[in-house]
Write an enzyme that holds these catalytic residues in place. Structure first.
Site, mmCIF file in Angstrom:
data_model
loop_
_atom_site.group_PDB
_atom_site.id
_atom_site.type_symbol
_atom_site.label_atom_id
_atom_site.label_comp_id
_atom_site.label_asym_id
_atom_site.label_seq_id
_atom_site.Cartn_x
_atom_site.Cartn_y
_atom_site.Cartn_z
ATOM 1 N N ARG A 27 -6.176 6.114 -75.593
ATOM 2 C CA ARG A 27 -5.646 4.724 -75.876
ATOM 3 C C ARG A 27 -7.204 4.635 -74.825
ATOM 4 N NH1 ARG A 27 -6.301 0.461 -72.737
ATOM 5 N NH2 ARG A 27 -4.809 1.800 -70.907
ATOM 6 N N HIS A 57 -6.526 3.617 -50.076
ATOM 7 C CA HIS A 57 -6.394 1.867 -49.712
ATOM 8 C C HIS A 57 -4.928 1.578 -49.680
ATOM 9 C CE1 HIS A 57 -8.238 -1.878 -49.094
ATOM 10 N NE2 HIS A 57 -8.966 -2.000 -48.289
ATOM 11 N N ARG A 132 26.029 3.118 -60.286
ATOM 12 C CA ARG A 132 25.104 4.315 -60.741
ATOM 13 C C ARG A 132 24.424 2.875 -61.514
ATOM 14 N NH1 ARG A 132 29.647 7.418 -61.311
ATOM 15 N NH2 ARG A 132 30.384 6.705 -62.899
ATOM 16 N N CYS A 152 3.206 1.117 -66.570
ATOM 17 C CA CYS A 152 3.152 2.600 -66.747
ATOM 18 C C CYS A 152 4.474 3.399 -65.906
ATOM 19 C CB CYS A 152 1.887 2.678 -66.017
ATOM 20 S SG CYS A 152 -0.177 3.109 -66.967
ATOM 21 N N ARG A 172 5.864 5.570 -67.233
ATOM 22 C CA ARG A 172 5.928 7.125 -68.943
ATOM 23 C C ARG A 172 4.596 7.668 -68.913
ATOM 24 N NH1 ARG A 172 2.297 4.256 -71.347
ATOM 25 N NH2 ARG A 172 1.718 2.121 -70.338
ATOM 26 N N ASN A 183 1.342 4.453 -56.884
ATOM 27 C CA ASN A 183 2.768 4.555 -57.472
ATOM 28 C C ASN A 183 3.324 5.018 -56.577
ATOM 29 O OD1 ASN A 183 1.508 5.244 -60.197
ATOM 30 N ND2 ASN A 183 1.385 3.175 -59.692
ATOM 31 N N HIS A 213 -1.555 12.566 -66.709
ATOM 32 C CA HIS A 213 -3.207 13.189 -66.885
ATOM 33 C C HIS A 213 -4.009 13.114 -65.732
ATOM 34 C CE1 HIS A 213 -1.531 9.541 -67.981
ATOM 35 N NE2 HIS A 213 -3.332 8.801 -67.527
ATOM 36 N N ALA A 267 -9.732 3.760 -65.923
ATOM 37 C CA ALA A 267 -9.902 3.807 -67.047
ATOM 38 C C ALA A 267 -9.318 2.641 -68.059
ATOM 39 C CB ALA A 267 -9.177 5.066 -68.183
#
Length: 268
Positions: A27, A57, A132, A152, A172, A183, A213, A267
């Site tokens: 993208r 950080h 669950r 994301c 994803r 994350n 990626h 990006a």
């Protein structure tokens, strides 16, 4: 505490993507090397998974998580605390639309109500820990077009076994050099906080990546990072407080030995 050891899962994944990743467009127009589907597992009793082959950080990570837990979709609260990681996507008023925290705390329903997914999960952890269905989603298809950036890290699930709370995140889209270290640490911290809130010990944090990626303009930085020897993970100390009452000063990362930071473009 489990025996401390050197964890190289993240660095091994960087090597794997550089060696086997498929060239893809994206993208942002930057270009990536990509693999599809990968998983990392961290025993949170063995240390706090903050990457050591470059400085990460922690203050930005912790404040962003507290911002999510506030249910906020405006960057002003972050900016007032010196955190600018969301600025590129905000409009002139600081708004991002109904991003992560808004969905976590105020998912809209067709009849005009809102669901607090975090409160719902806390209730289930206390009343039905074998459930669950302890899932929180930021991927609201009906509101994706109103978000400055589609989620994301899209959804996460809690699991209780032997008095320990584990969490699995599905991401994803995983920017492996810049985003994923944030994350991993963010959701590890969240697992600590939720476990304390409901009186459990911490178990595992499981990170599951979809499109994993390395951006083409990060390859040089990743190559430099992979020349460095990892250190043992630090430890996390958290001052007791309610989940929604925490402040950054409640958190302390102990014995964080790390290599220098490595800068790279984001990006957008």
């Amino acid at each position: 505490m489990a025996e401390q050891r050197i964890d190289t899962q993240y660095e091994d994944l960087l090597r794997h993507v550089l060696a086997t990743g498929t060239p893809k467009s994206d993208r942002t127009g930057t270009g990536t090397r990509s693999v599809f589907g990968h998983q990392l597992r961290y025993d949170l009793s063995a240390g706090f998974p903050l990457v050591t082959t470059k400085r990460v950080h922690f203050k930005s990570i912790a404040l962003e998580l507290l911002w999510f837990l506030r249910g906020d979709g405006n960057v002003r609260w972050l900016q007032e605390r010196g955190v600018t990681i969301w600025d590129e996507w905000a409009d002139e008023n600081g708004d991002l639309g109904p991003v992560y925290g808004v969905q976590w705390r105020s998912w809209p329903t067709p009849d005009g109500r809102h669901v607090d997914q975090i409160a719902q999960v806390l209730h289930t952890l206390r009343t039905d820990p074998d459930s669950r269905r302890m899932v929180v989603s930021a991927w609201n298809v009906a509101e994706l077009d109103r978000m400055a950036l589609a989620p994301c890290h899209a959804f996460f699930q809690f699991h209780v076994a032997d008095g320990k709370l584990s969490c699995q995140l599905y991401q994803r889209s995983a920017d492996l050099f810049l985003g994923v270290p944030f994350n991993i640490a963010s959701y590890a911290l969240l697992t600590h906080l939720v476990a304390a809130e409901v009186g459990l010990e911490v178990g595992d944090f499981v990170w599951t990546g979809g499109d994993v990626h390395v951006y083409d303009n990060h390859v040089e930085q990743v190559t430099e990072q992979l020349t460095r020897t990892p250190y043992p993970f630090p430890r996390l100390a958290v001052r007791p407080a309610g989940l929604f009452e925490h402040e950054y000063e409640d958190f302390e990362v102990l014995d964080y030995r790390h290599h220098p930071a490595i800068k790279a473009p984001v990006a957008v």
